[in-house]
Design a protein around this motif. Sequence first.
Motif, mmCIF file in Angstrom:
data_model
loop_
_atom_site.group_PDB
_atom_site.id
_atom_site.type_symbol
_atom_site.label_atom_id
_atom_site.label_comp_id
_atom_site.label_asym_id
_atom_site.label_seq_id
_atom_site.Cartn_x
_atom_site.Cartn_y
_atom_site.Cartn_z
ATOM 1 N N ARG A 129 -1.452 -7.219 5.695
ATOM 2 C CA ARG A 129 -2.588 -7.216 6.624
ATOM 3 C C ARG A 129 -2.571 -5.949 7.492
ATOM 4 O O ARG A 129 -3.576 -5.276 7.677
ATOM 5 C CB ARG A 129 -2.523 -8.470 7.514
ATOM 6 C CG ARG A 129 -3.754 -8.714 8.361
ATOM 7 C CD ARG A 129 -3.557 -9.936 9.266
ATOM 8 N NE ARG A 129 -2.279 -9.878 9.989
ATOM 9 C CZ ARG A 129 -2.094 -9.200 11.108
ATOM 10 N NH1 ARG A 129 -3.102 -8.547 11.665
ATOM 11 N NH2 ARG A 129 -0.907 -9.168 11.694
ATOM 12 N N LEU A 130 -1.401 -5.619 7.976
ATOM 13 C CA LEU A 130 -1.235 -4.440 8.829
ATOM 14 C C LEU A 130 -1.646 -3.164 8.088
ATOM 15 O O LEU A 130 -2.409 -2.339 8.584
ATOM 16 C CB LEU A 130 0.240 -4.362 9.243
ATOM 17 C CG LEU A 130 0.673 -3.157 10.046
ATOM 18 C CD1 LEU A 130 0.355 -3.401 11.500
ATOM 19 C CD2 LEU A 130 2.155 -2.906 9.867
ATOM 20 N N HIS A 131 -1.110 -3.015 6.894
ATOM 21 C CA HIS A 131 -1.402 -1.805 6.120
ATOM 22 C C HIS A 131 -2.874 -1.737 5.718
ATOM 23 O O HIS A 131 -3.480 -0.680 5.746
ATOM 24 C CB HIS A 131 -0.529 -1.758 4.862
ATOM 25 C CG HIS A 131 0.919 -1.537 5.158
ATOM 26 N ND1 HIS A 131 1.864 -1.357 4.182
ATOM 27 C CD2 HIS A 131 1.587 -1.456 6.335
ATOM 28 C CE1 HIS A 131 3.051 -1.175 4.742
ATOM 29 N NE2 HIS A 131 2.906 -1.255 6.039
ATOM 30 N N HIS A 173 2.874 -9.223 0.127
ATOM 31 C CA HIS A 173 3.657 -8.170 0.776
ATOM 32 C C HIS A 173 3.704 -8.492 2.266
ATOM 33 O O HIS A 173 2.672 -8.814 2.868
ATOM 34 C CB HIS A 173 2.997 -6.812 0.545
ATOM 35 C CG HIS A 173 3.805 -5.657 1.055
ATOM 36 N ND1 HIS A 173 3.878 -5.341 2.388
ATOM 37 C CD2 HIS A 173 4.580 -4.746 0.408
ATOM 38 C CE1 HIS A 173 4.668 -4.285 2.542
ATOM 39 N NE2 HIS A 173 5.105 -3.901 1.354
ATOM 40 N N GLU A 220 3.746 -6.861 4.953
ATOM 41 C CA GLU A 220 2.929 -6.100 5.900
ATOM 42 C C GLU A 220 1.522 -5.839 5.364
ATOM 43 O O GLU A 220 0.854 -4.893 5.773
ATOM 44 C CB GLU A 220 3.628 -4.778 6.241
ATOM 45 C CG GLU A 220 4.957 -5.003 6.955
ATOM 46 C CD GLU A 220 5.705 -3.706 7.253
ATOM 47 O OE1 GLU A 220 5.062 -2.639 7.289
ATOM 48 O OE2 GLU A 220 6.924 -3.780 7.432
ATOM 49 N N LEU A 265 0.816 -1.220 0.000
ATOM 50 C CA LEU A 265 0.000 0.000 0.000
ATOM 51 C C LEU A 265 0.843 1.260 0.000
ATOM 52 O O LEU A 265 0.364 2.327 -0.334
ATOM 53 C CB LEU A 265 -0.942 0.026 1.210
ATOM 54 C CG LEU A 265 -2.317 -0.547 0.890
ATOM 55 C CD1 LEU A 265 -2.329 -2.027 1.168
ATOM 56 C CD2 LEU A 265 -3.400 0.174 1.635
ATOM 57 N N GLU A 266 2.121 1.120 0.375
ATOM 58 C CA GLU A 266 2.976 2.302 0.364
ATOM 59 C C GLU A 266 3.484 2.593 -1.039
ATOM 60 O O GLU A 266 4.109 3.615 -1.278
ATOM 61 C CB GLU A 266 4.139 2.137 1.354
ATOM 62 C CG GLU A 266 5.301 1.272 0.881
ATOM 63 C CD GLU A 266 5.056 -0.227 1.015
ATOM 64 O OE1 GLU A 266 3.885 -0.639 1.031
ATOM 65 O OE2 GLU A 266 6.059 -0.970 1.078
ATOM 66 N N ARG A 282 -5.391 -2.930 7.330
ATOM 67 C CA ARG A 282 -6.225 -2.564 8.475
ATOM 68 C C ARG A 282 -6.202 -1.052 8.686
ATOM 69 O O ARG A 282 -7.228 -0.410 8.865
ATOM 70 C CB ARG A 282 -5.768 -3.290 9.737
ATOM 71 C CG ARG A 282 -6.735 -3.129 10.904
ATOM 72 C CD ARG A 282 -6.265 -3.842 12.155
ATOM 73 N NE ARG A 282 -4.928 -3.391 12.504
ATOM 74 C CZ ARG A 282 -3.954 -4.204 12.892
ATOM 75 N NH1 ARG A 282 -4.163 -5.488 12.986
ATOM 76 N NH2 ARG A 282 -2.767 -3.709 13.186
#
Lengths: 388, 278
Positions: free
Chosen positions: A41-43, A37, A39, A10-11, A45
């Motif tokens: 799930r983290l991104h 990627h 991260e 997402l970044e 959320r």
Amino acid sequence: MRLDLESLGLEEGADILLRRALRRLAPAESLEVVGNHPELRLHLRAWARTMGVAADFTAPHTHRLTPNAAGLPTERAGAAPPEGVVESPPRHWGLAARGAAVERGSAGFDFGLVDKLEIWSDDAARLYARAAAAQWDPQTAIDWHQPVAHDDDIETAVVQVMTYLIENETAALLVPARFAATIHPHFREVLQLLAIQAADEARHMEVFTRRALLRHTAPGVSTSGGQASLKTLVTEPDFAIASFLLSVMGEGSFLVLLDFLAREGPDPITRDICRLAAQDEARHVAFGLSHLRRHAAQDATLRPRLAMAMQRRHAELMHTSGLNELVFEALTVIAAGGFEPAMIAGGHAKIMRLQTDMDLARQGSLIRLGFGEAEARALSSLHTRNFM
Amino acid sequence: MTDRIILGAVAYDPKVVTIWEGFKDFFQVQGLAFDYVLYSNYESQVRGHWGGQCNIAWNSPLAWVEAERLATRHGRRAHAIAMRDTDRDLASVVVVRKGAGIDSIAGLKGKRIATGAEDSPQATLIPLEVLAAEGLLPGRDFELIRYDIGLGKHGDHVGGERDAAKALMAGSADACCILDANRLLFAREGTLPTGVTKVLAETGLFDHCNFTIFDDAPQALIHRFTELLLAMRFDDPAVRPLLELEGLKQWLPGRASGYALLNSAVDRAGGLDHFLPS
Ligand SMILES: [Fe+2]
Ligand SMILES: [Fe+2]
């Protein structure tokens, strides 16, 4: 629907794919997102929280996104082609392109001109295209090295006429510029046309100024009567009336004057700049006539209002000096081409003829707007002696 | 004070005035008598609220815990009546540089860990609580580098987290603690690129701000306030700018269930007296 982001994070733009996929969901459908990627799930959320999207991470490798009902509804701002122009576009369509999907909740703008009846002309797009194609460069369209051989008394007359033209061009720039700033941009073609009209006047101001200062170091006299006449134009708040007084009556008269100077001007530069300016003025008159004819055809009160405006302006200017003697004299000298009594008599006759031609041009326009012949004659005679 | 809502808020940014002036107009149009008072820090707000200067407080998670414990101490109750959709289910992360040889929380032993302000739930209290639960205590097991920007504002200012992230990149810290949303934000900005850093640990989920009342708040007014709040719609031109400024799409009912991690952190730090000395 399923979206595989592969290793995209997402970044680095995955949100573009997410939004695209969310837009394509059927009502009540959710989006299954997979990817590798580290991260993701983290991104997801964090992103979903701020986007008003519900995120479910209970499945091991598939993340489920469901847009909340809070998604922004949009509304079409008419349709893109000229036929898509609506009668009264709402102010909250704002600056949106015609036909765009406007998000509800957009800020409204305080546009003053929002009625198709008042401003629209089906000719606007065609006139704009013609204007865009006919823009000329003052530097190269005119050969500024052409000779100016006449004596200084004639030059003084030319400078006085240029001085008069410059302030009239300034008024002709201010009026469309002022209305352009308040027209609902839904009427894009009209806005564009007014903008390019103002640009035309900017060029006219330039070439007349250059001509005035070709041999003299300062322009001539600006009279209070001339400015009083122009002030009634520049401050007229009603678009139809301002357009009528400026484009139909004023620029209509000016067109005849510029044609005259293009023929009778004492030097080739004067003749060239007046010829080029007259080409532009013809479009300005055409638009004025075109939208006012449309307006008058749909609104029976328009013609009486225009007639009243003519009478009001006439009464207001009755006690000013009208076309000042200096300009009248300068035009006569230019038409005479010298100071022999017989030449002056010839020049004077030409200026009388010029005024008759202007009057006939105005009457013709008034008749095209639907006025009767007698009324057209009477109204034209009320037109400002300043010509504009 | 029972004839109108007086809301307390902390002025962590000049836009706070714009927000509450906007809400004041909104409530006025809806016929609800509403005013607000601003505090420069959450501790003053909690005391002011308890003392009756306001009857609703827009509380940070730590201010909520403070208010709740203050009420309990006096045999009273505090309630969370509403919150933003963006206040639910946050997480914080511990980030380290890739290739630094730190692959587990235990690997942080003896290292330097950068956090936000001392009173920031997301950037200090909760991440340190997660480390403590794994047996790592600041001072004893690792060196704590705190970026105390905006003390009293409970981490509302993102500056402390940004400084912690920069310290990690500059090599003056071996780990930094930030909110999940800031992990994404800093990665996008390039402050903390994902290519050279990784998330070592993630905290459990927790909730953020809420509108807090004490049990003596004027019920009918509070009911109306909540009702109007929950009815605000993002597609309503009159309220959309306020919701955008305040950072939400939708108001949700308040809930007290999302503060367990923070409560543990407060207990570990010495309870209410540590934050709000009586
Ligand atoms: Fe012109
Ligand atoms: Fe013109």
